[in-house]
Design a protein around this motif. Structure first.
Motif, PDB file in Angstrom:
ATOM      1  N   GLY A  33       8.815   4.128  -2.168  1.00 39.49           N
ATOM      2  CA  GLY A  33       8.593   3.474  -3.442  1.00 39.49           C
ATOM      3  C   GLY A  33       8.217   4.493  -4.496  1.00 39.49           C
ATOM      4  N   SER A  34       8.337   4.115  -5.766  1.00 40.56           N
ATOM      5  CA  SER A  34       8.113   5.065  -6.855  1.00 40.56           C
ATOM      6  C   SER A  34       6.901   4.744  -7.711  1.00 40.56           C
ATOM      7  CB  SER A  34       9.355   5.124  -7.751  1.00 40.56           C
ATOM      8  OG  SER A  34       9.629   3.849  -8.309  1.00 40.56           O
ATOM      9  N   ASP A  35       6.149   3.692  -7.352  1.00 37.87           N
ATOM     10  CA  ASP A  35       5.028   3.297  -8.188  1.00 37.87           C
ATOM     11  C   ASP A  35       4.037   2.488  -7.367  1.00 37.87           C
ATOM     12  OD1 ASP A  35       3.817   1.031 -10.201  1.00 37.87           O
ATOM     13  OD2 ASP A  35       4.083   2.951 -11.202  1.00 37.87           O
ATOM     14  N   GLY A  36       2.752   2.556  -7.773  1.00 35.40           N
ATOM     15  CA  GLY A  36       1.732   1.808  -7.059  1.00 35.40           C
ATOM     16  C   GLY A  36       1.986   0.325  -7.024  1.00 35.40           C
ATOM     17  N   ASP A  37       2.679  -0.196  -8.049  1.00 34.53           N
ATOM     18  CA  ASP A  37       3.007  -1.618  -8.074  1.00 34.53           C
ATOM     19  C   ASP A  37       3.915  -2.008  -6.900  1.00 34.53           C
ATOM     20  OD1 ASP A  37       1.557  -2.534 -10.231  1.00 34.53           O
ATOM     21  OD2 ASP A  37       3.119  -2.052 -11.689  1.00 34.53           O
ATOM     22  N   GLU A  38       4.651  -1.045  -6.380  1.00 34.90           N
ATOM     23  CA  GLU A  38       5.588  -1.324  -5.295  1.00 34.90           C
ATOM     24  C   GLU A  38       4.939  -1.223  -3.913  1.00 34.90           C
ATOM     25  OE1 GLU A  38       8.997   1.176  -5.636  1.00 34.90           O
ATOM     26  OE2 GLU A  38       9.230   0.841  -7.783  1.00 34.90           O
ATOM     27  N   ALA A  39       3.718  -0.704  -3.859  1.00 33.28           N
ATOM     28  CA  ALA A  39       3.097  -0.416  -2.564  1.00 33.28           C
ATOM     29  C   ALA A  39       2.938  -1.658  -1.698  1.00 33.28           C
ATOM     30  CB  ALA A  39       1.748   0.260  -2.772  1.00 33.28           C
ATOM     31  N   GLY A  40       2.408  -2.727  -2.277  1.00 35.65           N
ATOM     32  CA  GLY A  40       2.171  -3.936  -1.495  1.00 35.65           C
ATOM     33  C   GLY A  40       3.441  -4.515  -0.921  1.00 35.65           C
ATOM     34  N   ALA A  41       4.481  -4.619  -1.759  1.00 38.70           N
ATOM     35  CA  ALA A  41       5.756  -5.172  -1.296  1.00 38.70           C
ATOM     36  C   ALA A  41       6.399  -4.266  -0.261  1.00 38.70           C
ATOM     37  CB  ALA A  41       6.702  -5.360  -2.488  1.00 38.70           C
ATOM     38  N   LEU A  42       6.240  -2.955  -0.431  1.00 37.63           N
ATOM     39  CA  LEU A  42       6.805  -1.991   0.518  1.00 37.63           C
ATOM     40  C   LEU A  42       6.145  -2.145   1.889  1.00 37.63           C
ATOM     41  CD1 LEU A  42       8.779   0.443   0.754  1.00 37.63           C
ATOM     42  CD2 LEU A  42       6.834   1.914   0.219  1.00 37.63           C
ATOM     43  N   GLU A  44       4.658  -4.822   3.050  1.00 40.95           N
ATOM     44  CA  GLU A  44       5.045  -6.114   3.623  1.00 40.95           C
ATOM     45  C   GLU A  44       6.465  -6.077   4.186  1.00 40.95           C
ATOM     46  OE1 GLU A  44       5.297 -10.849   2.328  1.00 40.95           O
ATOM     47  OE2 GLU A  44       4.473  -9.363   0.945  1.00 40.95           O
ATOM     48  N   ALA A  45       7.354  -5.371   3.495  1.00 45.52           N
ATOM     49  CA  ALA A  45       8.756  -5.340   3.923  1.00 45.52           C
ATOM     50  C   ALA A  45       8.981  -4.407   5.102  1.00 45.52           C
ATOM     51  CB  ALA A  45       9.639  -4.922   2.750  1.00 45.52           C
ATOM     52  N   CYS A  46       8.287  -3.262   5.112  1.00 47.22           N
ATOM     53  CA  CYS A  46       8.569  -2.225   6.113  1.00 47.22           C
ATOM     54  C   CYS A  46       7.579  -2.178   7.271  1.00 47.22           C
ATOM     55  CB  CYS A  46       8.609  -0.847   5.441  1.00 47.22           C
ATOM     56  SG  CYS A  46       9.836  -0.703   4.143  1.00 47.22           S
ATOM     57  N   ARG A  47       6.401  -2.755   7.080  1.00 43.20           N
ATOM     58  CA  ARG A  47       5.363  -2.739   8.110  1.00 43.20           C
ATOM     59  C   ARG A  47       5.129  -1.329   8.668  1.00 43.20           C
ATOM     60  NH1 ARG A  47       2.471  -7.154   7.142  1.00 43.20           N
ATOM     61  NH2 ARG A  47       3.768  -9.017   7.044  1.00 43.20           N
ATOM     62  N   PRO A  48       4.808  -0.372   7.800  1.00 44.42           N
ATOM     63  CA  PRO A  48       4.582   1.000   8.285  1.00 44.42           C
ATOM     64  C   PRO A  48       3.267   1.109   9.047  1.00 44.42           C
ATOM     65  CG  PRO A  48       3.971   0.848   5.985  1.00 44.42           C
ATOM     66  CD  PRO A  48       4.577  -0.486   6.347  1.00 44.42           C
ATOM     67  N   ASP A  49       3.172   2.121   9.888  1.00 44.57           N
ATOM     68  CA  ASP A  49       1.920   2.421  10.574  1.00 44.57           C
ATOM     69  C   ASP A  49       0.981   3.209   9.671  1.00 44.57           C
ATOM     70  OD1 ASP A  49       2.730   1.307  13.131  1.00 44.57           O
ATOM     71  OD2 ASP A  49       4.073   3.032  13.282  1.00 44.57           O
ATOM     72  N   VAL A  50       1.566   3.936   8.713  1.00 44.08           N
ATOM     73  CA  VAL A  50       0.798   4.719   7.744  1.00 44.08           C
ATOM     74  C   VAL A  50       1.506   4.659   6.397  1.00 44.08           C
ATOM     75  CG1 VAL A  50      -0.093   7.007   7.111  1.00 44.08           C
ATOM     76  CG2 VAL A  50      -0.083   6.305   9.512  1.00 44.08           C
ATOM     77  N   LEU A  51       0.730   4.505   5.325  1.00 39.40           N
ATOM     78  CA  LEU A  51       1.278   4.570   3.967  1.00 39.40           C
ATOM     79  C   LEU A  51       0.811   5.864   3.324  1.00 39.40           C
ATOM     80  CD1 LEU A  51       2.706   3.313   1.500  1.00 39.40           C
ATOM     81  CD2 LEU A  51       0.522   2.219   0.920  1.00 39.40           C
ATOM     82  N   VAL A  52       1.763   6.722   2.940  1.00 37.57           N
ATOM     83  CA  VAL A  52       1.466   7.973   2.241  1.00 37.57           C
ATOM     84  C   VAL A  52       1.711   7.733   0.758  1.00 37.57           C
ATOM     85  CG1 VAL A  52       2.111  10.388   1.929  1.00 37.57           C
ATOM     86  CG2 VAL A  52       2.075   9.398   4.234  1.00 37.57           C
ATOM     87  N   MET A  53       0.694   7.963  -0.076  1.00 35.42           N
ATOM     88  CA  MET A  53       0.813   7.565  -1.478  1.00 35.42           C
ATOM     89  C   MET A  53       0.166   8.587  -2.403  1.00 35.42           C
ATOM     90  SD  MET A  53      -0.002   3.821  -3.076  1.00 35.42           S
ATOM     91  CE  MET A  53      -1.620   3.663  -2.293  1.00 35.42           C
ATOM     92  N   ASP A  54       0.832   8.851  -3.520  1.00 36.98           N
ATOM     93  CA  ASP A  54       0.291   9.732  -4.544  1.00 36.98           C
ATOM     94  C   ASP A  54      -0.921   9.063  -5.179  1.00 36.98           C
ATOM     95  OD1 ASP A  54      -0.103  11.714  -6.390  1.00 36.98           O
ATOM     96  OD2 ASP A  54       1.716  11.331  -7.536  1.00 36.98           O
ATOM     97  N   ILE A  55      -1.935   9.848  -5.504  1.00 37.41           N
ATOM     98  CA  ILE A  55      -3.137   9.267  -6.092  1.00 37.41           C
ATOM     99  C   ILE A  55      -2.973   9.015  -7.590  1.00 37.41           C
ATOM    100  CG2 ILE A  55      -4.317  11.422  -6.699  1.00 37.41           C
ATOM    101  CD1 ILE A  55      -6.888  10.157  -5.574  1.00 37.41           C
TER     102      ILE A  55
END
Length: 215
Positions: A33-42, A44-55
């Motif tokens: 994803g390209s934005d924090g707004d997309e994190a939740g949907a990402l 939910e859709a992908c069910r990752p074990d870890v989310l790596v995200m820019d601060i």
């Protein structure tokens, strides 16, 4: 195989992170994803074990995105990427529920950090871990157990209450219909946020705060 999702607004950095992780035999990039707004949907859709995200991102930054993701029932550990050694937002992000952070100039630390947080542990960049811990220790914390517990998410309070019943990680996972790794992450966050040393102290907090009542 550890499933990883990436949220980063810079497409070149995002591609670089994906390439680094793609070279690891036990890591799989399942979404981007390209934005924090997309994190939740990402998540939910992908069910990752870890989310790596820019601060630091436009619109919804990594701190608020972390807080939103960590409030969900099956929240994965969030590992943040930051550019600056002394980034003041790191402390806020850890208090929001992040499991750790990695400096962007230390890409070799990324895969080990992902493995660590996927196992329910915390990762602080060794170069500045002391500085971050000192900042956390200097923050005012209320001595009231009820106020400390109120700072947890609803799911974390639920886990804490069940923990006080003496349930093991496996039993907690079965009760809440999540993986053992998710339970480990919740417990790590509970200990981190409350300052409890171990499960026994967390159990005591559950009772002294009124979260769990002796019948």
């Amino acid at each position: 195989m550890i499933r990883v999702a990436i949220v980063e607004d810079d497409p070149l950095i995002r591609a670089g992170v994906a390439a680094v992780l793609g070279s690891e035999a036990d890591l799989s990039v399942v979404g981007q994803g390209s934005d924090g707004d997309e994190a939740g949907a990402l998540v939910e859709a992908c069910r990752p074990d870890v989310l790596v995200m820019d601060i630091r991102m436009p619109r919804l930054d990594g701190i608020e995105a972390t807080r939103a993701v960590c409030a969900t029932d099956a929240a994965p550990p969030v590992l943040l990427l930051t550019t600056f050694d002394g980034d003041p937002d790191v402390v806020a992000a850890l208090r929001a529920g992040a499991a750790g952070y990695v400096l962007k100039r230390h890409p070799d630390d990324l895969a080990p950090a992902i493995r660590r947080v996927a196992d329910g542990e915390v990762w602080l960049d060794p170069a500045v871990a002391g500085q971050v811990l000192a900042a956390l220790a200097s923050l005012p914390v209320s001595g009231s157990p009820s106020v400390v517990v109120a700072g947890l998410t609803a799911r974390e309070r639920e886990v804490l209450a069940l923990l006080a019943e003496g349930l093991s990680n496996t039993e907690l996972a079965e009760r809440l219909f999540v993986g053992v790794g998710t339970i480990k992450t919740h417990i790590s966050r509970i200990l981190f946020k409350t300052g409890c040393r171990d499960r026994a102290q967390a159990t005591a907090l559950a009772f002294t705060s009124g979260l769990v009542v002796v019948r």
